[in-house]
Design an enzyme around this catalytic site. Structure first.
Site, PDB file in Angstrom:
ATOM      1  N   TYR A   1     -69.497 -54.568-103.368  1.00  0.00           N
ATOM      2  CA  TYR A   1     -68.943 -53.518-103.854  1.00  0.00           C
ATOM      3  C   TYR A   1     -70.764 -52.909-104.754  1.00  0.00           C
ATOM      4  O   TYR A   1     -71.330 -51.800-104.242  1.00  0.00           O
ATOM      5  CB  TYR A   1     -68.486 -54.659-105.438  1.00  0.00           C
ATOM      6  CG  TYR A   1     -69.863 -53.323-106.487  1.00  0.00           C
ATOM      7  CD1 TYR A   1     -68.902 -52.611-107.413  1.00  0.00           C
ATOM      8  CD2 TYR A   1     -70.518 -54.369-106.888  1.00  0.00           C
ATOM      9  CE1 TYR A   1     -69.496 -52.252-108.296  1.00  0.00           C
ATOM     10  CE2 TYR A   1     -70.699 -53.604-108.676  1.00  0.00           C
ATOM     11  CZ  TYR A   1     -70.103 -52.908-108.864  1.00  0.00           C
ATOM     12  OH  TYR A   1     -70.596 -52.519-109.966  1.00  0.00           O
TER      13      TYR A   1
ATOM     14  N   LYS B   1     -59.898 -55.672-117.187  1.00  0.00           N
ATOM     15  CA  LYS B   1     -60.438 -56.253-116.878  1.00  0.00           C
ATOM     16  C   LYS B   1     -60.411 -57.472-115.280  1.00  0.00           C
ATOM     17  O   LYS B   1     -60.312 -57.908-114.681  1.00  0.00           O
ATOM     18  CB  LYS B   1     -61.681 -56.102-116.605  1.00  0.00           C
ATOM     19  CG  LYS B   1     -62.444 -54.975-116.957  1.00  0.00           C
ATOM     20  CD  LYS B   1     -64.128 -55.036-116.816  1.00  0.00           C
ATOM     21  CE  LYS B   1     -64.503 -55.437-115.540  1.00  0.00           C
ATOM     22  NZ  LYS B   1     -66.175 -55.005-115.988  1.00  0.00           N
TER      23      LYS B   1
END
EC number: 5.1.3.20
Length: 335
Positions: free
Chosen positions: A139, A181
């Site tokens: 990421y 999330k």
């Protein structure tokens, strides 16, 4: 003023839509993937002009299908730092961002995009300079690679951009509209739920040379993130990569204590010291997860010199202020 917000049903994207609405701007094209439909709640109380699925948007935008767009807030990405599928991560966070950048430059549309403090990874210095960029996961690398691409195409400080391009390295953002999330929601969100369910909150024990709960992050309230993004919308002449944190590292213990004390005060109970909260079992330290060893940032603190030099003098909330406001929102929200 027509604005596009990608990731519009997500955490930062939906708060940007709200911030634009608060300014009276509702000519907003919201772009997202609602395969996981619960995110719709983040947009339900907001005003937008249209919704476009992310799979359709990028080609349509490149074709000029939306007419003259003033700016794109590009928040759409895979933000799960535990995601191991590198191809998926690079397709979403790098390749699509490159395509969007070129389309924006061709159409004279400003691009304000989400980078990340994950680009710094294992560094102990958090300044927007290549020598400090050491991502610990794919990421962070996907975000860094796009930043590097922008530097190659636009110059080190984006001085060759035809129209504004500004990247924001978000530090640990917390606040309303992050409930979708899951495991990637902020520690404050998880601790709210822990306290409501168990009457205590959990923190990692000692790790990385830090005592239990003593690992330090730059925790930044979502309202501040929105304010800085909108400051750049108001200043189209400002381009570059900018840290977006408070410039102040605080320990996780501060977050936990702010959660505990705010929720206790809502029950007319007295505020506690950290020592008393630990002694009373309201803060519970757990063993550091083996899966995170070597992949975890124990300390972050944004260097704000570039942001301040650009002229943005926004005053950021500290953890005690921001977390208290967030706990009050969570306690009153129907999520």
């Amino acid at each position: 003023m027509k604005i596009v917000v990608t990731g519009a049903a997500g955490f930062i994207g939906s708060n940007l839509v709200k911030g634009l609405n608060d300014r009276g701007i509702d000519d907003i094209i919201a772009v997202d993937d609602l395969t996981h439909g619960d995110k719709f709640r983040n947009l339900a109380d907001l005003q937008i002009a249209d919704y476009i699925d992310a799979d359709d948007f990028y080609d349509l935008f490149a074709e000029g299908a939306f007419g003259q767009v003033e700016a794109v807030f590009h928040e759409g990405a895979c933000s799960d730092t535990m995601e191991l599928d590198g191809k998926y991560m690079m397709d979403n966070n790098y390749t699509l961002s490159c395509e969007l950048f070129h389309a924006c430059q061709e159409q004279g549309t400003r691009l304000l995009y989400a980078s990340s403090a994950a680009t710094y990874g294992g560094s102990d210095t958090f300044s927007e300079s290549p020598e400090f960029e050491r991502p610990l996961n794919v990421y962070g690398y996907s975000k860094l690679l796009f930043d590097q691409r922008m530097r190659r195409e636009l110059g080190a400080r984006f001085e060759n951009a035809a129209t504004q391009v500004a990247g924001f390295r978000y530090f640990n953002v917390y606040g309303p509209r992050e409930q979708h999330k899951g495991r990637m929601a902020s520690v404050a969100f998880h601790q709210f739920n822990q306290f409501q369910a168990e009457g205590k909150v959990k923190l990692f024990g000692d790790y990385g040379g830090y005592q239990a709960g003593g690992q330090m992050r730059d925790f930044v309230f979502i309202d501040d993130v929105v304010a800085v993004n909108l400051w750049f919308l108001d200043h189209p002449e400002k381009s570059g990569i900018f840290n977006l944190g408070t410039g102040r590292a605080q320990p996780f213990n501060d977050v936990a204590l702010a959660v505990v004390n705010t929720l206790r005060q809502s029950q007319n109970a007295a505020a506690m010291s950290l020592e008393d909260a630990v002694r009373g079992g309201l803060i519970d330290y757990i063993t550091f997860p083996p899966a995170l060893v070597g992949k975890y940032q124990s300390y972050t603190q944004a260097d704000l010199q570039a942001l301040r030099a650009a002229g943005c003098q926004h005053a950021f909330a500290d953890v005690q202020t921001g977390v208290a406001a967030y706990m009050q929102w969570l306690a009153s929200a129907k999520i």
